[in-house]
Each structure stands twice: as structure tokens, then as C-alpha cells.
Design an enzyme around this catalytic site. Structure first.
Site, PDB file in Angstrom:
ATOM      1  N   THR A  13     -19.735  75.815  10.247  1.00 11.50           N
ATOM      2  CA  THR A  13     -19.567  77.174  10.751  1.00 11.50           C
ATOM      3  C   THR A  13     -18.651  77.166  11.977  1.00 11.50           C
ATOM      4  O   THR A  13     -18.567  76.173  12.698  1.00 11.50           O
ATOM      5  CB  THR A  13     -20.916  77.812  11.117  1.00 11.50           C
ATOM      6  OG1 THR A  13     -21.530  77.071  12.181  1.00 11.50           O
ATOM      7  CG2 THR A  13     -21.845  77.820   9.910  1.00 11.50           C
ATOM      8  N   GLY A  14     -17.958  78.270  12.179  1.00  9.51           N
ATOM      9  CA  GLY A  14     -17.047  78.362  13.322  1.00  9.51           C
ATOM     10  C   GLY A  14     -15.995  77.283  13.296  1.00  9.51           C
ATOM     11  O   GLY A  14     -15.733  76.635  14.320  1.00  9.51           O
ATOM     12  N   SER A  15     -15.364  77.095  12.131  1.00 10.08           N
ATOM     13  CA  SER A  15     -14.481  75.934  11.963  1.00 10.08           C
ATOM     14  C   SER A  15     -13.013  76.278  11.768  1.00 10.08           C
ATOM     15  O   SER A  15     -12.252  75.475  11.247  1.00 10.08           O
ATOM     16  CB  SER A  15     -14.962  75.087  10.783  1.00 10.08           C
ATOM     17  OG  SER A  15     -15.158  75.864   9.626  1.00 10.08           O
ATOM     18  N   THR A  16     -12.609  77.462  12.204  1.00  7.43           N
ATOM     19  CA  THR A  16     -11.192  77.808  12.090  1.00  7.43           C
ATOM     20  C   THR A  16     -10.352  77.154  13.180  1.00  7.43           C
ATOM     21  O   THR A  16      -9.126  77.113  13.081  1.00  7.43           O
ATOM     22  CB  THR A  16     -10.981  79.336  12.148  1.00  7.43           C
ATOM     23  OG1 THR A  16     -11.510  79.843  13.377  1.00  7.43           O
ATOM     24  CG2 THR A  16     -11.673  80.018  10.966  1.00  7.43           C
ATOM     25  N   GLY A  18     -10.709  74.398  17.074  1.00  9.13           N
ATOM     26  CA  GLY A  18     -11.535  73.643  18.016  1.00  9.13           C
ATOM     27  C   GLY A  18     -12.337  72.507  17.412  1.00  9.13           C
ATOM     28  O   GLY A  18     -11.923  71.860  16.458  1.00  9.13           O
ATOM     29  N   ILE A  19     -13.522  72.286  17.987  1.00 10.60           N
ATOM     30  CA  ILE A  19     -14.384  71.208  17.538  1.00 10.60           C
ATOM     31  C   ILE A  19     -14.752  71.381  16.067  1.00 10.60           C
ATOM     32  O   ILE A  19     -14.756  70.422  15.292  1.00 10.60           O
ATOM     33  CB  ILE A  19     -15.667  71.142  18.406  1.00 10.60           C
ATOM     34  CG1 ILE A  19     -15.321  70.684  19.830  1.00 10.60           C
ATOM     35  CG2 ILE A  19     -16.690  70.196  17.794  1.00 10.60           C
ATOM     36  CD1 ILE A  19     -16.503  70.739  20.799  1.00 10.60           C
ATOM     37  N   GLY A  20     -15.052  72.605  15.666  1.00 11.14           N
ATOM     38  CA  GLY A  20     -15.433  72.857  14.282  1.00 11.14           C
ATOM     39  C   GLY A  20     -14.361  72.459  13.296  1.00 11.14           C
ATOM     40  O   GLY A  20     -14.638  71.856  12.247  1.00 11.14           O
ATOM     41  N   SER A 139     -24.912  70.883  23.399  1.00 10.30           N
ATOM     42  CA  SER A 139     -24.047  70.621  24.549  1.00 10.30           C
ATOM     43  C   SER A 139     -24.843  69.880  25.612  1.00 10.30           C
ATOM     44  O   SER A 139     -26.083  70.009  25.678  1.00 10.30           O
ATOM     45  CB  SER A 139     -23.528  71.938  25.129  1.00 10.30           C
ATOM     46  OG  SER A 139     -22.917  71.744  26.396  1.00 10.30           O
ATOM     47  N   TYR A 152     -25.714  80.408  28.607  1.00  8.92           N
ATOM     48  CA  TYR A 152     -25.183  79.431  27.650  1.00  8.92           C
ATOM     49  C   TYR A 152     -26.087  78.202  27.602  1.00  8.92           C
ATOM     50  O   TYR A 152     -26.451  77.730  26.524  1.00  8.92           O
ATOM     51  CB  TYR A 152     -23.762  79.032  28.066  1.00  8.92           C
ATOM     52  CG  TYR A 152     -23.159  77.915  27.243  1.00  8.92           C
ATOM     53  CD1 TYR A 152     -22.684  78.155  25.958  1.00  8.92           C
ATOM     54  CD2 TYR A 152     -23.049  76.627  27.768  1.00  8.92           C
ATOM     55  CE1 TYR A 152     -22.121  77.130  25.203  1.00  8.92           C
ATOM     56  CE2 TYR A 152     -22.481  75.598  27.028  1.00  8.92           C
ATOM     57  CZ  TYR A 152     -22.019  75.853  25.737  1.00  8.92           C
ATOM     58  OH  TYR A 152     -21.462  74.832  24.997  1.00  8.92           O
TER      59      TYR A 152
END
Length: 262
Positions: A13-16, A18-20, A139, A152
Site C-alpha cells: 500500500t502507498g507504493s507509488t 518513496g519507501i513503498g 517508525s 505521528y
């Protein structure tokens, strides 16, 4: 070590970006069929194109996993996965006294409930097939709560609790649930944040990055931002067959910021 994930389907998820995206690239490079996820179709399509030529199947599903409806739509389009990487997340430096209730709720929905909902949807199938990997991208802020973004830190601590609780449900199976704890990492979003800091303080980007680590993460042994690939390497290992004895763990890839031997 030869990590071979051939025949496994992985959702990040959230892989468009950065880290993803680095995790998706690493999993694809290890032979997994990878599903890219993000909120917008254009960004998802662009991220898929970047991974073309990795020698494995990559496709994308646009869905907002910060909502129950978005998670439901994603699961409807992808009923089963072998590897679930709960990476979607947001961060925002903000003084505690300026954080409204809405922000607390938003951070919890995006960073915590996305992983809860998707784990609930996919974990039963993993247990039934007696193989699976769930990884929460938490994190070091979940252990070392940052005063500049307490909301956060709260969400990242919650991820650790959820992951450990889910791991308890896998007892005696070949399914594992773990967390990976990055430290400051030079992803696209963080790079924008550092550039803004550099502009505000009249510094170069390199100076701003170095000063951020020194001022806000003074216990860092790495003394720099990690790269997205350095984080992805840990995640790919945790998702592998070789990591079968690692379960219920909070694995640190934070450059030694957390000052403890355990």
C-alpha cells in the site's frame, strides 16, 4: 542468500513513490507478482510503468486505503495476497497545542486503520493456506516519540501493538506478522520537507538534512538519512521464506537512533 518469491502475490500500500515503491521494486526483483497501490490512477499507472522490465508481473489498483470503502474496493479487486506490506502513511510536523482532534483521527485512520482493515481481510486466507507475510512499516518514532509530531508517533506505536497482537494469532503456522521501523529516510515526501527547511534557514539541502539529524535525532549512529532502498532491503527479507523464524518482531532499520540494546 537467494530470496525467491516466485509464485507469491504481494500488495504494497502507498507504493507509488518513496519507501513503498522501493519495497515494491525489491519484491518484484525477487520474483513476486506485485500490486502497486495509491489513491490516484495516474500515479498508480506511472509507478507500474517504472517497474516494467523487472521480469515479473506488476499491476496497479487505485484505492484510498485510509477509508473503509477504499479498503473494501481494494479487497474486491484483489481477494487474496500472500504478502501484505502495510506501508501507506502520512506525517506532518506540528506543535502539539496546534493539533486539532481531526488531525488525530486522520493520522489514526491512515496510518493504523488501513493496516487493520487489510490485515483483517487477507490474514484468514494466509492462515488457511498456511503461508503468508504481513509487514507493518512503522517508525523509530513509535518508540522515540518526536515532540514535533506526537500524533505521528502515537500512530506508529499503535502499529507495533497491532502487529504484535496479530502475530499471536499465527502460533504454530507458517504465517508471520512483523514491523519494520525506519528512521529518517530520504523519500520524495521527506526530500520536499528537507528542501523547505533548507529554504527557511538559508542552507543547502545537504546542510539541512545533516542538521535535522543532529538536532532532532542526535542519538543516530548513522548520522544521515537512510535511502529508501536500505529500508526496502530489510522488508524484502522479512517477506521472504528465509525469514520464517522471525515473527512478532519490531525490526529496526533506523540507524541506531533508539538507544537500547533490545
Amino acid at each position: 542468500m537467494n530470496i525467491d518469491l516466485s509464485g507469491k502475490t504481494a500488495l504494497v500500500t502507498g507504493s507509488t513513490a518513496g519507501i513503498g515503491h522501493a519495497i515494491a521494486k525489491g519484491l518484484a526483483g525477487s520474483g513476486a507478482s506485485v500490486v502497486i497501490n495509491g489513491r490516484g490512477q495516474d500515479k498508480v499507472d506511472a509507478a507500474v510503468r517504472k517497474l516494467e522490465g523487472t521480469g515479473t508481473k506488476v499491476r496497479g489498483i487505485a484505492a484510498d486505503v485510509s477509508t473503509a470503502a477504499g479498503c473494501k474496493a481494494l479487497v474486491a479487486a484483489l481477494p487474496e495476497v500472500d504478502i501484505l506490506i502495510n506501508n501507506a502513511g502520512i506525517f506532518e510536523p506540528k506543535d502539539f497545542f496546534d493539533i486539532p482532534d481531526e488531525d488525530w483521527s486522520r493520522f489514526f485512520e491512515v496510518n493504523v486503520m488501513s493496516g487493520v482493515r487489510l490485515s483483517r481481510a487477507y490474514m484468514k486466507g494466509m492462515l488457511k493456506r498456511n503461508w503468508g507475510r504481513i509487514v507493518f512499516i512503522s517508525s523509530e518514532s513509535g518508540l522515540n516519540i518526536p515532540v514535533e509530531m506526537i500524533h505521528y508517533g502515537m500512530s506508529k506505536t499503535a502499529q507495533l501493538s497491532v502487529a504484535r497482537g496479530l502475530a499471536q494469532l499465527t502460533r504454530g503456522t507458517a504465517v508471520t506478522v512483523n514491523s519494520v521501523l525506519p528512521g529518517p529516510t530520504m523519500s520524495e515526501g521527506v526530500e520536499t520537507f528537507v528542501k523547505d527547511l533548507a529554504k527557511q534557514n538559508g542552507q543547502s539541502v545537504d546542510e539541512a538534512a545533516a542538521n535535522f539529524v543532529k538536532q532532532h535525532r542526535p542519538s543516530s549512529l548513522l548520522q544521515r538519512f537512510a535511502s529508501v532502498d536500505e529500508i526496502a532491503n530489510m522488508v524484502v527479507y522479512v517477506a521472504s521464506k528465509q525469514a520464517s523464524a522471525t515473527n512478532g518482531a519490531a525490526l529496526r532499520a533506523e540507524g541506531g537512533i533508539v538507544n537500547t540494546i533490545a
